[in-house]
Design a protein around this motif. Structure first.
Motif, PDB file in Angstrom:
ATOM      1  N   UNK A  77      40.490 -16.154 -36.978  1.00 17.55           N
ATOM      2  CA  UNK A  77      41.598 -15.509 -36.273  1.00 17.55           C
ATOM      3  C   UNK A  77      42.870 -15.497 -37.097  1.00 17.55           C
ATOM      4  N   UNK A  78      43.157 -16.603 -37.787  1.00 16.31           N
ATOM      5  CA  UNK A  78      44.354 -16.665 -38.628  1.00 16.31           C
ATOM      6  C   UNK A  78      44.294 -15.625 -39.741  1.00 16.31           C
ATOM      7  N   UNK A  79      43.148 -15.484 -40.374  1.00 15.11           N
ATOM      8  CA  UNK A  79      43.017 -14.515 -41.465  1.00 15.11           C
ATOM      9  C   UNK A  79      43.175 -13.096 -40.937  1.00 15.11           C
ATOM     10  N   UNK A  80      42.577 -12.798 -39.791  1.00 10.94           N
ATOM     11  CA  UNK A  80      42.724 -11.461 -39.209  1.00 10.94           C
ATOM     12  C   UNK A  80      44.181 -11.172 -38.857  1.00 10.94           C
ATOM     13  N   UNK A  81      44.871 -12.141 -38.295  1.00 11.25           N
ATOM     14  CA  UNK A  81      46.275 -11.947 -37.955  1.00 11.25           C
ATOM     15  C   UNK A  81      47.124 -11.761 -39.209  1.00 11.25           C
ATOM     16  N   UNK A  82      46.727 -12.404 -40.304  1.00 12.04           N
ATOM     17  CA  UNK A  82      47.500 -12.300 -41.541  1.00 12.04           C
ATOM     18  C   UNK A  82      47.309 -10.948 -42.211  1.00 12.04           C
ATOM     19  N   UNK A  83      46.055 -10.519 -42.383  1.00 17.05           N
ATOM     20  CA  UNK A  83      45.812  -9.285 -43.139  1.00 17.05           C
ATOM     21  C   UNK A  83      46.158  -8.043 -42.322  1.00 17.05           C
ATOM     22  N   UNK A  84      46.210  -8.162 -41.005  1.00 15.44           N
ATOM     23  CA  UNK A  84      46.605  -7.017 -40.177  1.00 15.44           C
ATOM     24  C   UNK A  84      48.054  -7.119 -39.702  1.00 15.44           C
ATOM     25  N   UNK A  85      48.677  -8.280 -39.929  1.00 14.73           N
ATOM     26  CA  UNK A  85      50.045  -8.555 -39.471  1.00 14.73           C
ATOM     27  C   UNK A  85      50.179  -8.269 -37.977  1.00 14.73           C
ATOM     28  N   UNK A  86      49.130  -8.595 -37.247  1.00 10.74           N
ATOM     29  CA  UNK A  86      49.123  -8.393 -35.798  1.00 10.74           C
ATOM     30  C   UNK A  86      48.886  -9.740 -35.134  1.00 10.74           C
ATOM     31  N   UNK A  87      49.852 -10.254 -34.356  1.00  7.31           N
ATOM     32  CA  UNK A  87      49.695 -11.582 -33.750  1.00  7.31           C
ATOM     33  C   UNK A  87      48.632 -11.651 -32.669  1.00  7.31           C
ATOM     34  N   UNK A 236      41.501  -6.001 -50.705  1.00  7.00           N
ATOM     35  CA  UNK A 236      41.695  -7.387 -50.268  1.00  7.00           C
ATOM     36  C   UNK A 236      41.503  -7.518 -48.762  1.00  7.00           C
ATOM     37  N   UNK A 237      41.990  -6.541 -47.999  1.00  2.00           N
ATOM     38  CA  UNK A 237      41.812  -6.582 -46.544  1.00  2.00           C
ATOM     39  C   UNK A 237      40.337  -6.523 -46.172  1.00  2.00           C
ATOM     40  N   UNK A 238      39.568  -5.703 -46.857  1.00  2.00           N
ATOM     41  CA  UNK A 238      38.131  -5.616 -46.585  1.00  2.00           C
ATOM     42  C   UNK A 238      37.446  -6.937 -46.914  1.00  2.00           C
ATOM     43  N   UNK A 239      37.834  -7.570 -48.031  1.00  2.00           N
ATOM     44  CA  UNK A 239      37.249  -8.860 -48.400  1.00  2.00           C
ATOM     45  C   UNK A 239      37.516  -9.904 -47.329  1.00  2.00           C
ATOM     46  N   UNK A 240      38.739  -9.976 -46.832  1.00  2.78           N
ATOM     47  CA  UNK A 240      39.072 -10.941 -45.792  1.00  2.78           C
ATOM     48  C   UNK A 240      38.333 -10.633 -44.484  1.00  2.78           C
ATOM     49  N   UNK A 241      38.171  -9.336 -44.175  1.00  2.02           N
ATOM     50  CA  UNK A 241      37.416  -8.960 -42.978  1.00  2.02           C
ATOM     51  C   UNK A 241      35.949  -9.377 -43.104  1.00  2.02           C
ATOM     52  N   UNK A 242      35.399  -9.249 -44.304  1.00  2.59           N
ATOM     53  CA  UNK A 242      34.004  -9.660 -44.523  1.00  2.59           C
ATOM     54  C   UNK A 242      33.858 -11.169 -44.347  1.00  2.59           C
ATOM     55  N   UNK A 243      34.790 -11.938 -44.895  1.00  3.90           N
ATOM     56  CA  UNK A 243      34.722 -13.393 -44.744  1.00  3.90           C
ATOM     57  C   UNK A 243      34.859 -13.794 -43.278  1.00  3.90           C
ATOM     58  N   UNK A 244      35.795 -13.161 -42.559  1.00  3.50           N
ATOM     59  CA  UNK A 244      35.952 -13.457 -41.139  1.00  3.50           C
ATOM     60  C   UNK A 244      34.699 -13.067 -40.355  1.00  3.50           C
TER      61      UNK A 244
END
Length: 336
Positions: A77-87, A236-244
């Motif tokens: 959840x933290x990574x998704x909130x960070x890469x999308x800048x959506x709380x 980078x956003x796609x990489x973080x989405x894959x890890x999440x």
């Protein structure tokens, strides 16, 4: 130095709270167990009694799985909130959890309950399909990618939930009860061998995310600023989405659908530690694990001789938390 010292103290306190929670949680269950029994069982100072076997073979794997699930979902959840800048970003709201659940339900409905690695593979396929559709829908609008991603995720979540309900309707009535209970979240299937995969995935993904902490900090400034600092934002956003998605898929395969943990815990940690620091990521994992351990204790203790689904409790708490965030954000906007 003062900030680093405060962060270090907070991390040590969280670590001690995690150890304390794991220890005390082992005393809760259908069979009455004292903290002294737990201590003797963990130190192997007593013989292999019936109580020791309950603690070591049943309660400890379940408690550790609860801690891993809470940590993994909170970090995702933290990574998704960070890469999308959506709380309000969360694996559950983004449809990743629903996609993973659909993949497992398809396997369980048509093939039967398989081994842990097979369920994890089915969950991973489902979460990757959800993530691919999410990127396809939101990525087609480059200028409004971040804004449209959450809306697309909510729509996909409802879509996958509808397909899951349809499969349950067509499934064997004898298997529906077990599948339905699993979809609501449970740690009842926890065993020592099954802990290896989620532990390995969560630790590996966390180490990778810590290695990209500078890029994650840059993402908080916005896509244009991150690009100026040398970050390839889209890749980078796609990489973080894959890890999440990988973390979520493995945990969904093990525990079923557990929502709102990735939404609540990062906000709680953000009150004490800045979002972009390495300590913040580690704190998020620890607080998420502590939270889930006590949710599991609550699920086993609220009703006598019965166990409440984990997802029901987290959904009830998370919904109130979600509405509270919306309320306070509205008040802040009105105040401005």
């Amino acid at each position: 130095m003062a900030i680093m010292s405060n962060h270090g103290v907070a991390l040590i306190i969280a670590l001690l709270c995690a150890v304390f929670s794991l220890f005390v949680a082992l005393s809760f269950g259908a069979a009455p167990t004292s903290l002294a029994d737990v201590y003797h069982s963990l130190t192997f100072s007593s013989e292999a009694s019936f109580t020791s076997r309950i603690i070591i073979e049943l309660r400890m794997p379940r408690t550790l799985l609860a801690f891993l699930a809470g940590s993994g979902l909170a970090i995702a959840g933290l990574i998704l909130q960070t890469v999308t800048r959506n709380p309000l970003a969360d694996p559950y709201l983004f449809g990743i959890s629903s996609g993973a659940s659909l993949g497992v339900v398809v396997l369980m409905a048509f093939v039967g309950i398989g081994a842990g690695i097979v369920l994890s593979a089915a969950a991973l396929i489902g979460s990757l399909v959800a993530m691919g559709l999410l990127i396809l829908i939101a990525g087609s609008q480059r200028n409004a990618q971040v804004e449209s991603m959450l809306l697309a995720g909510v729509a996909l979540s409802f879509l996958f939930s509808a397909f899951t309900s349809l499969l349950l309707y067509w499934s064997d009535p004898q298997a529906v009860a077990a599948i339905l209970f699993w979809t609501l979240g449970s740690f009842a299937r926890a065993q020592w061998p099954s802990l290896l995969l989620p532990a390995l995935v969560i630790i590996t993904c966390t180490v990778i995310m810590l290695g990209f902490r500078r890029q994650l900090n840059a993402m908080l400034l916005g896509d244009e600023s991150a690009t100026t600092l040398g970050v390839r934002v889209h890749r980078f956003r796609i990489l973080m989405l894959i890890l999440s998605s990988l973390i979520t898929a493995v945990l969904v395969a093990m525990c079923g659908g557990i929502g709102f943990v990735g939404l609540m815990v990062p906000h709680i940690v953000r009150f004490f530690i800045s979002q972009g620091s390495s300590v913040g990521l580690l704190m998020t994992g620890l607080v998420g694990g502590i939270f889930m351990v006590w949710v599991d204790v609550l699920a086993r203790s609220l009703l006598a001789n019965q166990e409440l689904p984990i997802g029901v409790i987290t959904a009830a708490i998370g919904s109130l938390f979600f509405l509270s965030i919306l309320y306070f954000r509205k008040r802040q906007l009105v105040g401005k």
